[in-house]
Scaffold this motif. Sequence first.
Motif: not given
Length: 323
Positions: A187-191
């Motif tokens: 989730e913290n890389s979906r940016g």
Amino acid sequence: MTINRRTLLAALTTAPVAALASGQAVGETQVPAQGLPPVLHQFSLGDARVTVFLDGHLPLGTQLFANYDADKADVVLAKGLHQMTPEGMNIPVNGYLVEQGMDKILIDAGTADLMGPNLGGMGAGLAAIGVDPADISTVLLTHMHPDHSGGLVASDGTARFANAKLVVSQVEWDFWHDDAIMASVPENSRGFFQMARMTVAPYQNRLRLIKGEEAVIAGFTALPLPGHTPGHTGYMLDSEGQQLLFWGDIIHSTALQFAYPDWTIAFDTDPVLTAATRHKMLDRAVSDNLLLTGSHIDFPGLGRVLRQKDGYVYQAAPWQFGL
């Protein structure tokens, strides 16, 4: 190795988007944004005028190198002036303007305000030479990482280059717009996906998606250079019998990756393919005696590649005074 969800997951798990979007390495203290002064270099190639802009810099921490060997790095660093700081190796982010006749063509667009106060200087560079964003006719995008596409949008989300066509690889576009792939990463890389989509969204009605090696506009040929991202693309400029290759992110660290081409970084989607593409282009640069430039080669990033016994070395071009 092919580029797939598994290899992407491995890359982005070790490189959460916050590390890139902040322009900050672990342990680095940021200062408030003051606005970067314009830094640029201009030179001629045939009948084209090329301006290189320094958008700013990023610290590339040693933890981001998959193959990092401190002893080997020390050997190379001892031969030159590059320094490894506690935050890592500072690397530039370069962007380009090519003027041919009435056409003004950008190759990548810098970061704007997406990646912290150490970046975002390309807009000031354009203003310094009297180029309004509305004057840009085409943007050639090497890939959709935010240090290359961030400058495409204004702070309100509209197109910064209101009259420009956007050229990007079909493979690249499809990859970053694949909901299944985005859902499969942490989730913290979906940016990464969100920023990629946001920066190109205002250009969908004037978008050209390219496939393979093809002429894109007068004087420019696209060259697929996959690995760093699936659709990572270089552009060859031909002007009056002279050539200049814009090879994007083939090299991130001038100090280390010419000497050790197999060293990849966490942001390389497919490390094996990245290294293979790098070797291929380094060999071609040597055999064809290519003049080249890259987004992260030491500013102004113009030079050639020479072969050494155990690797390669970068030879910077002399500064071109006047046009």
